[in-house]
Design a protein around this motif. Structure first.
Motif, PDB file in Angstrom:
ATOM      1  N   UNK A  28       0.833  -1.210   0.000  1.00 54.63           N
ATOM      2  CA  UNK A  28       0.000   0.000   0.000  1.00 54.63           C
ATOM      3  C   UNK A  28       0.864   1.256   0.000  1.00 54.63           C
ATOM      4  N   UNK A  29       1.905   1.257   0.826  1.00 55.40           N
ATOM      5  CA  UNK A  29       2.797   2.422   0.872  1.00 55.40           C
ATOM      6  C   UNK A  29       3.494   2.603  -0.468  1.00 55.40           C
ATOM      7  N   UNK A  30       3.841   1.511  -1.104  1.00 55.92           N
ATOM      8  CA  UNK A  30       4.481   1.601  -2.422  1.00 55.92           C
ATOM      9  C   UNK A  30       3.557   2.267  -3.445  1.00 55.92           C
ATOM     10  N   UNK A  31       2.277   1.897  -3.423  1.00 57.44           N
ATOM     11  CA  UNK A  31       1.319   2.520  -4.336  1.00 57.44           C
ATOM     12  C   UNK A  31       1.159   4.013  -4.054  1.00 57.44           C
ATOM     13  N   UNK A  32       1.070   4.366  -2.784  1.00 56.04           N
ATOM     14  CA  UNK A  32       0.944   5.780  -2.410  1.00 56.04           C
ATOM     15  C   UNK A  32       2.206   6.534  -2.809  1.00 56.04           C
ATOM     16  N   UNK A  33       3.352   5.911  -2.608  1.00 59.51           N
ATOM     17  CA  UNK A  33       4.623   6.540  -2.978  1.00 59.51           C
ATOM     18  C   UNK A  33       4.668   6.826  -4.471  1.00 59.51           C
ATOM     19  N   UNK A  34       4.217   5.871  -5.257  1.00 59.11           N
ATOM     20  CA  UNK A  34       4.187   6.051  -6.716  1.00 59.11           C
ATOM     21  C   UNK A  34       3.280   7.230  -7.076  1.00 59.11           C
ATOM     22  N   UNK A  35       2.115   7.284  -6.465  1.00 62.30           N
ATOM     23  CA  UNK A  35       1.184   8.380  -6.736  1.00 62.30           C
ATOM     24  C   UNK A  35       1.798   9.715  -6.335  1.00 62.30           C
ATOM     25  N   UNK A  36       2.423   9.756  -5.167  1.00 64.92           N
ATOM     26  CA  UNK A  36       3.048  10.995  -4.702  1.00 64.92           C
ATOM     27  C   UNK A  36       4.121  11.462  -5.676  1.00 64.92           C
ATOM     28  N   UNK A  37       4.941  10.542  -6.136  1.00 64.34           N
ATOM     29  CA  UNK A  37       6.011  10.887  -7.077  1.00 64.34           C
ATOM     30  C   UNK A  37       5.446  11.429  -8.384  1.00 64.34           C
ATOM     31  N   UNK A  38       4.397  10.775  -8.858  1.00 64.24           N
ATOM     32  CA  UNK A  38       3.783  11.195 -10.126  1.00 64.24           C
ATOM     33  C   UNK A  38       3.072  12.537 -10.013  1.00 64.24           C
ATOM     34  N   UNK A  39       2.740  12.944  -8.798  1.00 75.22           N
ATOM     35  CA  UNK A  39       2.001  14.189  -8.595  1.00 75.22           C
ATOM     36  C   UNK A  39       2.853  15.283  -7.951  1.00 75.22           C
ATOM     37  N   UNK A  40       4.160  15.135  -8.050  1.00 75.57           N
ATOM     38  CA  UNK A  40       5.066  16.203  -7.663  1.00 75.57           C
ATOM     39  C   UNK A  40       5.276  16.407  -6.172  1.00 75.57           C
ATOM     40  N   UNK A  41       4.992  15.393  -5.377  1.00 78.29           N
ATOM     41  CA  UNK A  41       5.181  15.523  -3.935  1.00 78.29           C
ATOM     42  C   UNK A  41       6.363  14.626  -3.536  1.00 78.29           C
ATOM     43  N   UNK A  42       7.494  14.915  -4.136  1.00 73.06           N
ATOM     44  CA  UNK A  42       8.660  14.042  -4.002  1.00 73.06           C
ATOM     45  C   UNK A  42       9.183  13.975  -2.572  1.00 73.06           C
ATOM     46  N   UNK A  43       9.129  15.062  -1.821  1.00 72.86           N
ATOM     47  CA  UNK A  43       9.655  15.031  -0.455  1.00 72.86           C
ATOM     48  C   UNK A  43       8.831  14.082   0.429  1.00 72.86           C
ATOM     49  N   UNK A  44       7.523  14.042   0.210  1.00 75.60           N
ATOM     50  CA  UNK A  44       6.684  13.108   0.964  1.00 75.60           C
ATOM     51  C   UNK A  44       6.923  11.682   0.465  1.00 75.60           C
ATOM     52  N   UNK A  45       7.116  11.534  -0.830  1.00 76.64           N
ATOM     53  CA  UNK A  45       7.414  10.217  -1.403  1.00 76.64           C
ATOM     54  C   UNK A  45       8.713   9.676  -0.823  1.00 76.64           C
TER      55      UNK A  45
END
Length: 72
Positions: A28-45
């Motif tokens: 689940x965290x991996x999926x959220x991380x992917x979404x965060x990266x794709x949406x420009x929230x790299x520091x949270x990713x």
């Protein structure tokens, strides 16, 4: 402490369930991380990636404990 096969089996079974939960949380965290990266929230990713590394490290320790318990 005396050897108790039933206790070892029960403990290994519970640890196995926790390990399955650990893997599910990691996915689940991996999926959220992917979404965060794709949406420009790299520091949270990046923070999510650190959490995944912790899950992986702890999963290894849990796996080792399960193996030791099941050897008796």
């Amino acid at each position: 402490m005396p050897y108790d096969s039933d206790s070892n089996i029960a403990t290994a079974d519970v640890l196995t369930l926790l390990l399955h939960n650990q893997h599910a949380l990691g996915a689940a965290i991996e999926e959220v991380t992917k979404w965060l990266s794709e949406n420009g929230v790299e520091n949270v990713a990046d923070s999510a990636r650190v959490a995944m590394e912790t899950l992986d490290t702890n999963a290894k320790a849990i796996t080792d404990a399960i193996i030791r318990l099941r050897q008796f």
